[in-house]
Design an enzyme around this catalytic site. Structure first.
Site, mmCIF file in Angstrom:
data_model
loop_
_atom_site.group_PDB
_atom_site.id
_atom_site.type_symbol
_atom_site.label_atom_id
_atom_site.label_comp_id
_atom_site.label_asym_id
_atom_site.label_seq_id
_atom_site.Cartn_x
_atom_site.Cartn_y
_atom_site.Cartn_z
ATOM 1 N N LYS A 1 61.832 51.839 38.739
ATOM 2 C CA LYS A 1 62.233 50.003 39.929
ATOM 3 C C LYS A 1 61.830 49.080 40.717
ATOM 4 O O LYS A 1 61.363 47.869 40.869
ATOM 5 C CB LYS A 1 63.760 49.987 38.970
ATOM 6 C CG LYS A 1 64.391 49.787 38.168
ATOM 7 C CD LYS A 1 65.894 50.731 38.328
ATOM 8 C CE LYS A 1 65.901 52.554 38.098
ATOM 9 N NZ LYS A 1 65.402 52.991 37.370
ATOM 10 N N GLN B 1 62.698 56.965 37.746
ATOM 11 C CA GLN B 1 63.910 56.237 38.544
ATOM 12 C C GLN B 1 62.474 55.587 38.906
ATOM 13 O O GLN B 1 63.648 54.921 39.971
ATOM 14 C CB GLN B 1 64.323 57.589 39.242
ATOM 15 C CG GLN B 1 65.366 56.812 40.059
ATOM 16 C CD GLN B 1 66.325 57.783 40.809
ATOM 17 O OE1 GLN B 1 67.685 57.896 40.002
ATOM 18 N NE2 GLN B 1 66.875 58.062 41.645
ATOM 19 N N GLU C 1 46.574 32.127 51.903
ATOM 20 C CA GLU C 1 45.212 33.571 52.009
ATOM 21 C C GLU C 1 46.612 34.584 52.080
ATOM 22 O O GLU C 1 46.333 35.836 51.145
ATOM 23 C CB GLU C 1 45.544 33.769 53.653
ATOM 24 C CG GLU C 1 44.136 33.521 53.991
ATOM 25 C CD GLU C 1 44.463 33.395 55.342
ATOM 26 O OE1 GLU C 1 42.974 33.852 56.095
ATOM 27 O OE2 GLU C 1 44.509 32.659 55.880
ATOM 28 N N LYS D 1 42.691 24.640 65.343
ATOM 29 C CA LYS D 1 42.273 25.344 63.756
ATOM 30 C C LYS D 1 44.043 24.838 62.838
ATOM 31 O O LYS D 1 45.066 24.552 63.782
ATOM 32 C CB LYS D 1 42.691 26.842 64.235
ATOM 33 C CG LYS D 1 41.130 27.065 64.523
ATOM 34 C CD LYS D 1 40.941 29.063 64.159
ATOM 35 C CE LYS D 1 41.018 29.330 62.729
ATOM 36 N NZ LYS D 1 40.873 30.315 62.976
ATOM 37 N N SER E 1 69.150 56.298 43.812
ATOM 38 C CA SER E 1 68.692 54.556 43.839
ATOM 39 C C SER E 1 69.251 53.712 44.216
ATOM 40 O O SER E 1 68.651 53.047 43.921
ATOM 41 C CB SER E 1 68.239 55.298 41.959
ATOM 42 O OG SER E 1 69.002 55.169 41.344
ATOM 43 N N ASN F 1 70.738 57.446 30.397
ATOM 44 C CA ASN F 1 69.924 57.363 29.750
ATOM 45 C C ASN F 1 69.189 55.613 29.393
ATOM 46 O O ASN F 1 68.810 55.351 29.534
ATOM 47 C CB ASN F 1 68.954 58.823 29.526
ATOM 48 C CG ASN F 1 68.798 59.735 30.624
ATOM 49 O OD1 ASN F 1 69.471 59.736 31.655
ATOM 50 N ND2 ASN F 1 68.744 61.068 29.682
ATOM 51 N N THR G 1 28.258 27.063 39.946
ATOM 52 C CA THR G 1 27.924 28.582 39.587
ATOM 53 C C THR G 1 27.181 28.715 40.781
ATOM 54 O O THR G 1 26.580 29.134 41.339
ATOM 55 C CB THR G 1 27.472 28.829 38.746
ATOM 56 O OG1 THR G 1 25.754 28.149 38.676
ATOM 57 C CG2 THR G 1 28.217 27.536 37.012
ATOM 58 N N ASN H 1 45.428 27.039 59.353
ATOM 59 C CA ASN H 1 44.830 27.992 58.697
ATOM 60 C C ASN H 1 45.527 28.351 58.108
ATOM 61 O O ASN H 1 47.149 27.913 57.672
ATOM 62 C CB ASN H 1 45.331 29.447 59.418
ATOM 63 C CG ASN H 1 44.540 29.682 60.479
ATOM 64 O OD1 ASN H 1 42.995 29.521 60.398
ATOM 65 N ND2 ASN H 1 45.180 29.768 61.949
HETATM 66 N N1 ARG Z 1 69.045 57.322 39.009
HETATM 67 C C1 ARG Z 1 68.560 56.963 37.866
HETATM 68 C C2 ARG Z 1 67.149 55.930 37.240
HETATM 69 O O1 ARG Z 1 66.978 55.753 37.935
HETATM 70 C C3 ARG Z 1 69.556 57.154 36.017
HETATM 71 C C4 ARG Z 1 68.915 57.877 34.646
HETATM 72 C C5 ARG Z 1 69.515 59.067 35.426
HETATM 73 N N2 ARG Z 1 69.528 59.860 34.356
HETATM 74 C C6 ARG Z 1 69.698 61.509 34.310
HETATM 75 N N3 ARG Z 1 69.448 62.001 33.310
HETATM 76 N N4 ARG Z 1 69.757 61.933 35.659
HETATM 77 O O2 ARG Z 1 66.424 56.531 36.176
#
Ligand code: ARG
Length: 455
Positions: free
Chosen positions: A322, A319, A287, A280, A20, A107, A152, A282
């Site tokens: 995000k 994960q 948009e 034109k 990640s 975690n 309306t 735009n």
């Molecule tokens: N990169 C992980 C995430 O964004 C972090 C948590 C990873 N935890 C694990 N038990 N592998 O969620």
């Protein structure tokens, strides 16, 4: 046959799908802050000795300076921001670095980092929305008695003022801000110390880390702490609704900028020309704001679907929480800035608005209301009489207030020439004095109150 893709063997694919860091590097400030709060607490509780804690803190400060200067190095072997930082710490201070991860897990670490990030994102959005509200207020104030057709079904309905129309968006943004404030209040609990899922056997002080990171309190259930992404969903849902409002405003600008309407001239800064049609202009920015709302909603849907049906506690699916939040946030921040800029600089063609308001029999309701008020006629009957007056005006090709009194009296003898005072668009809007109505006095009163709300 798939040698090109698989040259380095399945392990490289695993690294790629598992990592990640390409996106969670965006959490680096929050990750460093969380680690510093954690190690300070460990030292205070006597879990890590003071010297080690100091070495760790200094190392983290140095890493922060490196990230600030050069960015976060993306190393797929190290998977995520937590491991990248910890491995750099080990390079800098040696095996003592390993003490930082006592009594925590990635975690609770990621849940904490991400909450901190979302909290900052909300603060940024709030500042942007306040700017948008100020822009709306300024233009509404300028146009508190500029008459335009109110619609309306996108049909001319009754005259309103442009100030009133703009203030409608002020109210939407006010509700958006309240939704973001709610989201922030709910996100204000610190998951740090929930560890992997069950809590920890070390004598940690979760109240201390929560306070150090500016949270109101620690979370109350360790399983929930590491599996809860409500805060991200709250953010995305608030962002979705805000973007829907922005897209409606954008759509109005697109319609208003079209030649048949001609209600606005969009600023050059927010328009583009055409490569083949020189006439034109735009409304591209508007948009794109309209389009971005679809993408933001998509981000919200993506995270809902990711979270749906996940058993407790952490699963790696999470994960994927995000990227949609980052994407939605970037799109929303840009959309707010673009709409604010457009509101600030757009030219309203108030003559054109007034002309159209006067041409569409928009004061027909005023005639009906007058018959009720002055003639004691039931509204349904007044409506019917007015319908006949509109038909007569349409047949004569004139606006209602240019129908001769004789024609009006032929339709209903109870009409007299006092009617002309109510048939103008100015009289019409001025008469809408009910709370929240379009009368310039009401609009100005709301603007004054709104200014106080904003401070
Ligand atoms: N990169 C992980 C995430 O964004 C972090 C948590 C990873 N935890 C694990 N038990 N592998 O969620």
């Amino acid at each position: 046959m798939w040698g090109g893709r698989f040259a380095a063997g399945p392990a490289s694919i695993m690294r790629e799908i598992n990592a990640s860091i390409p996106f969670d590097k965006r959490l680096w400030k929050q990750d460093i802050a969380g680690s510093k709060a954690h190690v300070a607490m460990l030292a205070k509780q006597g879990i890590v000795d003071g010297e080690d804690a100091q070495a760790i803190t200094e190392g983290l400060n140095r890493i922060a300076a490196e990230y600030e200067a050069d960015g976060v190095p993306v190393d797929l072997y190290l998977e995520d921001i937590h491991m990248v930082t910890e491995s750099r710490l080990a390079q800098l201070i040696g095996p003592t670095a390993g003490r930082l991860h006592t009594a925590r897990s990635r975690n609770d670490q990621v849940a904490t980092d991400f909450r901190l990030w979302v909290r900052d994102a909300i603060d940024e959005v709030q500042a942007g929305l306040i700017g948008l509200q100020r822009a709306l207020l300024a233009r509404a104030d300028e146009n508190a008695d500029s008459v335009m057709p109110g619609f309306t079904h996108l049909q001319s309905a009754q005259p309103v003022t442009l100030g009133h129309h703009l203030m409608a968006y002020y109210e939407m943004v006010r509700r958006d801000r309240s939704r973001f404030a709610d989201a922030r209040a709910r996100a204000d609990e610190c998951p740090l110390g929930a560890a992997a899922l069950a809590g920890t056997s070390f004598p940690i002080d979760r109240h201390a880390t929560a306070a150090a990171l500016g949270f109101a309190k620690p979370t109350d259930n360790s399983l929930d702490s590491v599996s809860d992404r409500d805060f991200a969903l709250d953010y995305l849902m608030a962002a979705t609704q805000a973007s829907l409002h922005l897209s409606r405003l954008a759509e109005e600008f697109i319609i208003w900028a079209s030649q048949p309407f001609g209600f606005v001239k969009l600023p050059d800064a927010y328009s583009t020309g055409s490569s083949i049609m020189p006439q034109k202009r735009n409304p591209d920015a508007a948009e794109l704001v309209r389009g971005h709302a679809g993408r933001i909603m998509g981000c919200m849907t993506a995270l809902c679907v990711t979270m749906k049906g996940l058993p407790l506690a952490y699963s790696k699916d999470m994960q994927d929480d995000k990227p949609p939040v980052f994407e939605a946030h970037d799109l929303l921040a840009l959309s707010i800035a673009a709409m604010t800029g457009m509101i600030e600089t757009v030219t309203f063609r108030t003559d054109r608005m007034r002309g159209l308001a006067e041409s569409g029999f928009a004061t027909a309701t005023d005639l009906a209301d007058w018959l009720v008020r002055e003639g004691g006629i039931p509204f349904r009957e007044a409506h019917h009489i007015t319908g006949r007056a509109v038909a007569a005006a349409e047949a004569a090709g004139v606006p209602l207030d240019q129908l001769p009194i004789a024609t009006l009296q032929e339709i209903d003898a109870r009409i007299d020439d006092r009617i002309y005072a109510v048939l103008t668009v100015d009289a019409s809007v001025a008469s809408r004095m009910s709370h929240g109505g379009t009368a310039p006095m009401q609009v100005r009163a709301r603007i004054a109150q709104a200014r106080e709300e904003l401070g």
